[in-house]
Structure formats: C-alpha cells, structure tokens
Enzyme design. Structure first.
Site, mmCIF file in Angstrom:
data_model
loop_
_atom_site.group_PDB
_atom_site.id
_atom_site.type_symbol
_atom_site.label_atom_id
_atom_site.label_comp_id
_atom_site.label_asym_id
_atom_site.label_seq_id
_atom_site.Cartn_x
_atom_site.Cartn_y
_atom_site.Cartn_z
ATOM 1 N N ASP A 80 -4.720 -2.952 5.038
ATOM 2 C CA ASP A 80 -5.165 -2.407 6.319
ATOM 3 C C ASP A 80 -6.682 -2.418 6.479
ATOM 4 O O ASP A 80 -7.190 -2.354 7.580
ATOM 5 C CB ASP A 80 -4.630 -0.977 6.528
ATOM 6 C CG ASP A 80 -4.963 -0.060 5.363
ATOM 7 O OD1 ASP A 80 -5.783 -0.461 4.503
ATOM 8 O OD2 ASP A 80 -4.412 1.050 5.294
ATOM 9 N N ASP A 125 0.853 -1.188 0.000
ATOM 10 C CA ASP A 125 0.000 0.000 0.000
ATOM 11 C C ASP A 125 0.890 1.240 0.000
ATOM 12 O O ASP A 125 2.073 1.162 0.349
ATOM 13 C CB ASP A 125 -0.853 0.038 1.282
ATOM 14 C CG ASP A 125 -2.060 -0.877 1.185
ATOM 15 O OD1 ASP A 125 -2.428 -1.228 0.065
ATOM 16 O OD2 ASP A 125 -2.618 -1.243 2.237
ATOM 17 N N ASP A 164 -9.386 -5.680 2.225
ATOM 18 C CA ASP A 164 -8.095 -6.258 1.828
ATOM 19 C C ASP A 164 -7.986 -7.726 2.229
ATOM 20 O O ASP A 164 -7.043 -8.409 1.824
ATOM 21 C CB ASP A 164 -6.935 -5.480 2.480
ATOM 22 C CG ASP A 164 -6.729 -4.112 1.856
ATOM 23 O OD1 ASP A 164 -6.930 -4.006 0.635
ATOM 24 O OD2 ASP A 164 -6.378 -3.164 2.575
#
Length: 1013
Positions: A751, A452, A755
């Site tokens: 997070d 990310d 996901d």
C-alpha cells in the site's frame, strides 16, 4: 509442441518483457489471416518509442529551461504582460498560456514578474486558507478560461469500424473473390437465379461470419473502455469554500488548493505553497530517476510526477492537455498493454496449426484438381472445358481456402482476450480492478501470497484501547481516569505530541461536522486526543511547526520540531515501540516530572509492549526532547536522548472471513505468508487468529532475515509464515528468493510508496484501493478496491477460471481443427471429393471460433477450482489431459464421419440422383452435432459430469441454442445456398444421436490415466 512454444514464444513474461521479446514473436507469426484483428490487443511498440522520445524531449526542455531561467533572473525589468480582455472580463488577471509557460518551463524570471506565488494566487482569485469559491457558475467560468483537467483519449471505435476490420481477413477476401467469379460464371452458364446460388451462399456465409465477429469484438471493446474509466478514478484532497473535501482529479481547475502527501501523484501543473521535506519523482515525465527537491525557491510541480517523500500544499495553475503530462498520456494511451504470455503462446499454436492447415489445403486442392483431370481424361473430354468445369475448379479452390480458414485458429489468441475481458468485468463487481491483462491469467498460477497485515487481514478501523502513560497502564479510555491519575502538565505534553506529530488533520466539513483525515493509525491517535478534550487547531496555533520528517516504512518513525512561544525548540517522535524506546533515556512520571529511565522502568515498558502485542494490539511509543534555542530546519531531527511519554495499544480487528479464505488458499496449494512492519508478537497473534501461522511455521523479524546466509535462507523460507518489523527491501528480497530459488509464482500486496519495488518484482502486484498510495497502485497489476484479503482469494479463483476456460476452448478448437482437416483431406485423396463445402466449413469455423470462444471462455468459476493444485511456473499449457481428450474425441468423430462416407448410403438406404447430396448433408449435420456435444464435453476436462451448473451459464446456453437453431435453418431451408438437402426425422435423430454419443465416449476417455504434464 510445448517445447517448441517455450523455445520460440516463451520469452514474453507476464510483466516487464523486453521489446526484443515482443518483436520476436510477432515476426514468427507470419501466417495471419487478419492482422488488424489478431494484433488488436497487443502493445503498439511504435507508440512506445514515441513516448520515450517525448520523455527525452521533456528532460532536455526542463534542463535548458532551468539554465535559461537562472541566467536571466537579472533581466526581469524588460518583461511585461498584458491580460487578454476575455480573461479580464471573467475576473482573472492571468491567462492559461502565461501560466503554462512559466510552470512547464520552470521560469522563475516570469514568476517574479507576477509577484511570485502570492501574485499568482491573487491573479487566480483564490486563497490558501479557503481555496476557490464554487458558487453559481464560477467553476464553469474557470473551465472556459483555463480548460479542463482531462487528457485526449483516442476516440472509441464504432461498430462499423469493427465490421471493416473483420473484412480485412485475407481468406475471406479470397473467398469473396471466388464468390464473385462463381456468380459471374454461374449466371453466364445457368442464368439467374440458378447460377447464383453457390456464389450467394459464400457471400451470405462471409457476411454472417463478419457480423458475428464484429459484434463480439465491439462488445469486448466496450468492456475494456469501461475498465479504463475505472482505472482512471483518482481522488485528491482540496480546499474549496473554506472546507477540505475529496474530489476527482478530473474536476480540478486552476486556482484549486491541493493537499499532497507521500505516494500521491501530482494531479496538474502547479506551484508549491507550503510543505515539508518534499521530494518529487519526475521519472514518469522525463525518465530522470533522481528525485527533485521542491521548495519555495524551486516551487514548480509538474503533472504526472509523484511525491516520493514529504507533504505539501500546492496551487493548481495548468490542467489537461496544456501540461506535458497530458501530451504524454495521449501517446501512452495508444501504446496499449503488453500482450499476455497465453496470448503469445496461443499465437504460436495458431501459427503451427496454420502451417499444417496450409500444407493440407495445398495437397487437398492438388488431389481434387488431379481427380478432375483424371475424370476428363477417362471421358476423353480433356480438351473441352465448360463453365461447369470452371465452377467445379473454383469450388475446389474455395474448399482449399476454407480449409485454411478453419485450420488457422485465429480465435485462439482472441479467446484469451475475450475470457480476460469477461473475467475483468466480473472481478470489478467483486472489488478487484485489473490494471494489466496478464495479471488475470498469472494469478491463476499463483503458489504464494505475501500479504500485509494492516488493512488486508485486519479491518483497518483502528481505536486506542490500552495505554501505558507515565508508567501506568490504562485499559479504559475514559478521560476522567487520566485526569484523576496524571498531572495536567503531563497531559498537555501528551496532547502536544498527538496533535503536532501527525500526518493527519482534524477539519470541519461543510455541514459543520468534525472529520479526521489521515491513515487509520493517525485517525486512532487523533480520536484519542479529542477524547481527552484536546483542541487540534488550538494546539497547532500554540507553536510553530519548523520541520517534519514524515513516517516511512524504513525508519518506522515520524518526527517533528516545534518552536514554542518562549522561542525554544522541542522535538516530538513516535513510531515502532522498541525503536523509539531505544532512543529514550528519560521518562515522565505521573506528576509530569522528568526522571531517568532506569533498568526497572525499561523492563516494565518492554513487558507492557509485549503484553499489548500478545493481545494483537499495534503498539506505538510517543517521546519528546527539548533541543534548546538553536535549531535549523536544514538539520536532521536528532534521534537520541528522548523522554518517553508512553505506549499506546491500538486495536485493529481481523476481518470477517479471512480465516476461511486462508483455509481455502491452503486447500488450493497456495501458501499465505504475512509480511508486516508491526511488532513480532502482534504479528504472530494476528497470524494465528487468521490461520496463517501453524505449529511448524517460522516467524522472523526483518533485521534477522537480512543477516541470514543463502544456505540458511534456503532452509528457512519454505517454512517462513510471518515476517515482522520488515522493511520494503526485506519484502523485495523475500519475493526475489521465492521467485528465483524456489520457482514460486508470487502475489504480493502493498500500500505504501516503498512497496513499489516488491510490487514490481512480484509476478502479481496487488495494491490496496483504500489505503494504497497512487505510487503503489501504479506499480501494481491488480488493485484490491476493498483492501480485503478475501478479495485476493476471489482474484486467484478468477485467474484459475480464465486459465482453465482457455484450456477448454483450446481443447475444443484443436479437436475441430484436426477432424475437419483429416476428413476433407482423406476424403479428397480417397474419393476425389470433399464432403464439407466452403459454406459449410465457414459455418463450422464460426461455431468453433467466435461462438465457441463465447461459450467456453466465459464459464464462471466454481468452488472446485480452489481444490486443485496451482499450475505454477513450469506447468505445460497444453497438458497431457488435453491431448488425451483431443485424441479420443478426434478418433471418434473421424470414425463416425468416415463410416458415414463409406457406408452411409447403405445404412440409410439412400439411392437416386440426390443420394450424394443427402449423404453429404448427413455428414455435415452429424459433424456439427459432434461439435455441439463436444463443446458440452469440453466444459470439464477431467470430471465426467459435464452438465453441472450448465443452466447457470446463460451465455453457454444461448450459444448452444443459437447454433442448433441456425443448423436447422441451414439444413432445412437454405439448401440451395449451403449445398444441403432437408432430412427426414429419422436422419435428424441419427445425426443428433451420433453427436450425443460423443459425451459418453469423452467420459470413457477421461477414465484413461495420464501424467500431470
């Protein structure tokens, strides 16, 4: 061997292995000395079956409870409840059992008897706005009446349990029986104490092996216990004494007011007080995958379930072992972690070598017994057998059993656990919490990291640094700039949007300070609103919140509907700039007037978005829409015809050290890819700053990625470095392609709740400890506690260290196995005696097993590890390099031992009655020192310099020192028990020198080139 291991022990994966695969390898491992010890760190499959049965039972109970509750609502008047005296004396009006009965059973009938949720709130002496009072001993009283929010863990094993388990070793039991017979026969024939020496020697050796083994295992168990405690550290937001605060879920008591958001785990059984669009995933408790919509009509929240969407405030009613989740957790904790692929593979290696060892042991025993018979035939005494003959036969049997002890490398699979436990403890200090053992070793093989952007590559400390409000760009956030340029009515709309359309909150702490709660993006916007002089609470009171659609990474927007004081409804929306802008057809000018959004205005706003993004700013668009006087909360929030308020540019600086960490990954052969939901220009700017996006790399948006054919993806993915505006399913698809088509070992960061599929699909799922939701953390294998990309690189380094340390230990142990087997077998066949006795072999076994694992499996990582190519998915664990080193060292040691056996007497001028004993002591001493120096050589499998950093590894130095010290004691002072004789200093020097020569021999062998596999 590698092909045999892959065929028979290769079904077990790093994660998501089938139960059939886990059962299959266990059946193949039939030659096990100590089942309790060998299978201690493997999954308890029977407990897992029990967990599934509990889940099915829960599902059925809940289904029946709902049906009964619905059918019985009309018979409420027949129910009465008497408050127990103890509860009444404590100041409450309802007991724990009554609370548990209607929440766990979803019994709306009983809830109505207690005047609904408001009645329970009153009876628990709590308040929705202020929470419980924690002054004096009130918390302790609640705990005494209602229990604590903890689950019953299986009790920790004490040291003596590990001693008992170490004694369960079949071969040690047989040797113990041999020792007992030896004592009886020896004392009967030679008297005390001379006849007891051999037996006592074996007993002492067994006790030493057991005590060292038990101590090592006990220390490991303590490390795992500490790690388990870390895994269970979960905090929740509660209101107590009128203030919002964070507390551990284990400190919750009935009456607590808990604030839950998307991705949170419900920490106890409770009742829904207020909230929006609340969807609860109960699969962990019931196995049912369909989410439950929780509302005021269906207010029951069960511990252990997860918030899939929406947010709410809940009232805690039941905690700990009174909940179904508590009972389930008690069983789950005994189910254990899945065994890792390396553990399984090394169990396979142990089984193969064990079979070979068993064969050699039988042959050795047969040859030795045949030699005894032949000698007695020659002497003509084959019809008369004495106690000495029986003792000799017993010694042969003990040698054969001890060959099995040495040959079955029980320490191999346990070395994996030791190394993983050591690494996990150290990684905890480096801000990485390993949830699954296998992740440690898999991370060492990683070839790709999909990271990310926000919070991982950047600091996650966000501030609004630029805005484009009503067509004008502001680079300074001074309030005077806005008020001088923009009309008051326009500022009011902006503040209404910021303070109402948010997942965050502005609260007062106990010290009276203002604190902003929420994600970093929400925090940045709320700070901006406060900077403009806004009052969060006043804005909230000025209108009523009718509906909330929380932000999620699929829609990339958040929306709310407000009912204004005049009675009309207004929708506010914010999110990805281009998506929100596409829903707008009007814009506010600086006078606060609504004007049509013409092409020139659209282009100006799009250029502004691109300009902000190219400066590495995260951009958000704010908009609103008047929706008249008719709106039902059941309807979705409309997403068209909005009026654009403006664009905000939020700065999130790149973390220090990220660029260097990305460079380390490149040198280690690990590709780093950025996968983000942000604007493509922002993503590209950050990726260039981090060193991820190179000149020949590709950056693509999620919607474009979805449209590509398989052929196009095959061409694009190897060069793909940035994916922007990606949805969770785009991330999942990328991970799947990398794993299946390109055979990469993929680590993925995540997070959010959405996901979870990608974290589950990846070889290693990395969840963020600070910004990550509980759902993401539960789906992950490793939790990055500081959300820092540099920590991910540290995890990769530790993963490689674990993998290589175990390879070093396997190389060392297989060398000892091979030499010990061949020496005793060949000697038995050619000379009719074995140079290494049972006691000596037990000592050698301890050097190579427990002590060897301690020394080599706990080697800390060095920077050179990240200069090698990753092992990847297809690498052989026992590599050609290892076979070369094993073969070279085994040949050298065998030649030395054989030379001493055949020519030792003449070389050292040994004669007299004790010459055989001295020679065998020399052989034993040389053999042990060969292992000591071989252990040093095994520190590096390819590098010649094996002494680099040796003094920094205190465990290694301590093990080496202890081994040498005890070897001196055994040879010089324990000869009576260990069948040794004190040596002269020349003989000591020769023994040590022969052992030391193994280091230059090993260095020379390392010069021989071999293929990579």
């Amino acid at each position: 061997m590698e092909s045999y291991l892959k065929e028979n022990f290769g079904d077990v994966k790093a994660k998501n292995s089938s139960e059939e695969a886990l059962q299959r390898w266990r059946k193949l491992c039939w030659l096990v000395k100590n089942r309790k010890r060998r299978f201690r760190f493997t999954a308890n499959l029977s407990k897992r079956t029990e967990v599934r049965a509990i889940q099915r039972s829960n599902q059925e109970k809940l289904r029946i409870a709902v049906l009964v509750s619905q059918a019985a609502l009309s018979f409420i008047q027949g129910i009465s409840y008497t408050v127990p005296e103890q509860v009444k004396a404590a100041g409450f009006q309802i007991c724990a059992d009554e609370l548990g009965s209607f929440v766990e059973g979803r019994n709306s009938r009983k809830l109505k008897v207690h005047d609904g949720v408001e009645g329970i709130e009153r009876k628990l002496c709590t308040s929705v706005t202020d929470g419980i009072n924690t002054s004096d001993d009130l918390i302790d009283i609640r705990k005494e009446i209602y229990g604590i929010n903890r689950f019953t863990d299986s009790p920790a094993k004490g040291f003596w349990i590990f001693v008992w388990e170490a004694l369960q070793d079949t071969t040690l039991m047989i040797l113990g029986a041999c020792a007992l017979i030896s004592l009886i026969v020896g004392i009967a024939t030679e008297g005390w104490p001379n006849g007891a020496h051999d037996g006592l020697g074996i007993v002492a050796s067994i006790l030493l092996v057991v005590s060292v083994t038990a101590t090592s295992d006990y220390k490991q168990s303590l490390q795992f216990k500490d790690l388990d405690k870390e895994k269970k550290k979960i905090t929740v937001q509660v209101t107590r004494n009128g203030y919002r605060q964070k507390i551990s879920i284990y400190d919750l008591v009935p009456g607590d007011i808990v604030h839950l958001a998307i991705g949170d785990q419900v920490p106890a059984d409770g009742l829904f007080l207020s909230g929006y669009s609340l969807l609860i995933d109960e699969s962990s408790l019931t196995g049912e995958s369909e989410p439950i919509n929780v509302t005021a009509e269906n207010p029951f929240l069960l511990s252990g379930t997860k918030v899939q969407d929406g947010s709410c405030i809940m009232l805690v009613t039941t905690v700990g072992m009174r909940t179904q989740w508590g009972k389930l957790m008690a069983a789950v904790s005994e189910g254990g972690d899945d065994e890792t692929p390396l553990q399984v593979k090394l169990n396979g290696v142990a089984t193969i070598i064990g079979k070979i060892g068993l064969f050699f042991a039988v042959i050795t025993f047969s040859v030795l017994v045949q030699g005894l018979f032949s000698r007695k035939l020659r002497e003509g005494s084959h019809w008369s057998w004495s106690g000495d003959d029986a003792l000799e036969m017993l010694e042969y049997f003990a040698i054969a059993v001890t060959i099995v002890v040495v040959a079955v490398p029980e320490g191999l699979p346990l070395a994996v656990t030791l190394s993983l436990a050591f690494a996990m403890k150290k990684m905890m200090n480096d801000k990485a919490l390993v949830r699954h053992l296998a992740a440690c070793e898999t991370m060492g093989s990683a070839t790709t990291i999909c990271s990310d952007k926000t919070g991982t590559l950047t600091t996650n400390h966000m501030t609004v640094v630029k805005t484009c409000i009503y067509g004008k760009v502001f680079s300074s956030m001074e309030p005077s700039n806005f008020f001088s340029e923009i009309h008051d009515s326009a500022v009011r709309i902006l503040l209404q949007s910021i303070f109402n359309n948010t997942g965050g909150e502005v609260v007062k702490t106990e010290g009276g300070k203002i604190e902003i709660l929420g994600t970093p993006t929400e925090t940045a916007l709320l700070e901006f609103g406060l900077l403009l002089g806004g009052d969060f609470q006043a804005e909230r009171r000025a209108s009523e919140l009718v509906k909330v659609e929380p932000f999620n990474s699929i829609k990339k927007r958040m929306g709310v509907v407000l009912q204004l004081q005049e009675g009309d409804f207004r929708a506010h929306c914010k999110g990805a700039s281009e998506i929100i802008l596409a829903a707008c057809d009007k814009v506010l000018n600086k006078e606060g007037e609504i004007v049509p959004l013409d092409e020139a205005s659209i282009n100006h706003l799009k250029d502004t978005i691109e300009q902000f993004a190219s400066e590495a700013l995260r951009t958000l668009c704010l908009a609103y829409k008047e929706i008249g006087s008719e709106f039902s909360a059941e309807n979705p929030i409309p997403f068209e015809g909005y009026t654009c308020i403006g664009i905000v540019g939020i700065k999130d600086p790149v973390r220090p050290g990220v660029k260097e960490s990305v460079a380390i990954c490149r040198s280690a052969g690990i590709n780093v890819r950025m996968v983000t939901g942000d604007n493509i220009n922002t993503a590209k700017a950050i990726a260039r700053e981090c060193g991820i996006l190179t000149d020949d790399g590709i950056a693509i948006e999620g919607p474009d990625f979805r449209l590509k054919s398989e052929e196009e993806l095959h061409e694009i993915i190897p060069r793909l470095q940035v994916m922007a505006r990606s949805s969770p399913m785009d991330k999942h698809a990328l991970v799947r392609h990398l794993r299946t088509t390109f055979q990469d070992v993929v680590a993925v960061t995540g997070d959010g709740t959405n996901d979870a599929p990608a974290l589950h699909e990846a070889d290693i799922g990395l969840a963020m400890g600070i910004s990550g939701t509980e759902v993401a953390k539960e789906s992950a294998d490793v939790i990055i506690l500081d959300d820092n990309f540099s920590t991910i690189v540290t995890v990769a380094k530790w993963g490689r260290s674990v993998y290589i340390n175990i390879q070093k230990f396997v190389q060392f142990q297989l060398t000892v196995n091979v030499v010990a087997l061949i020496v005793n077998f060949s000697s038995a066949c050619l000379t009719g005696s074995a140079p290494l006795t049972a006691v000596q072999l037990l000592w050698v076994n301890m050097i190579m097993d427990t002590l060897g694992a301690l020394a080599l499996a706990t080697e800390p990582p060095n920077d050179d590890l990240m200069k090698r190519s990753p092992v990847g998915r297809k690498g052989n664990f026992i590599s050609n390099v290892m076979w070369r080193n094993i073969f070279g060292q085994s040949v050298y040691q065998f030649v030395i031992i054989w030379y001493l056996q055949t020519s030792g007497k003449s070389v050292f001028r040994l004669d007299g009655s004790d010459s055989d004993l001295i020679l065998n002591t020399l052989i034993f001493n040389s053999f042990v020192f060969c292992q000591v120096f071989n252990e040093i050589s095994s520190r590096e499998m390819e590098n010649v310099n094996v002494f680099k950093g040796i003094l920094k590894n205190y465990v290694f130095v301590a093990v080496m020192s202890c081994t040498v010290f005890f070897q001196i004691i055994i040879v010089e002072f324990l000869g009576t028990f260990a069948n040794t004789s004190p040596l002269t200093w020349q003989q000591w020097f020769a023994s040590v020198w022969l052992g030391f020569l193994g280091i230059p021999i090993a260095a020379a062998v390392k010069m021989i080139p071999v293929g990579s596999n």
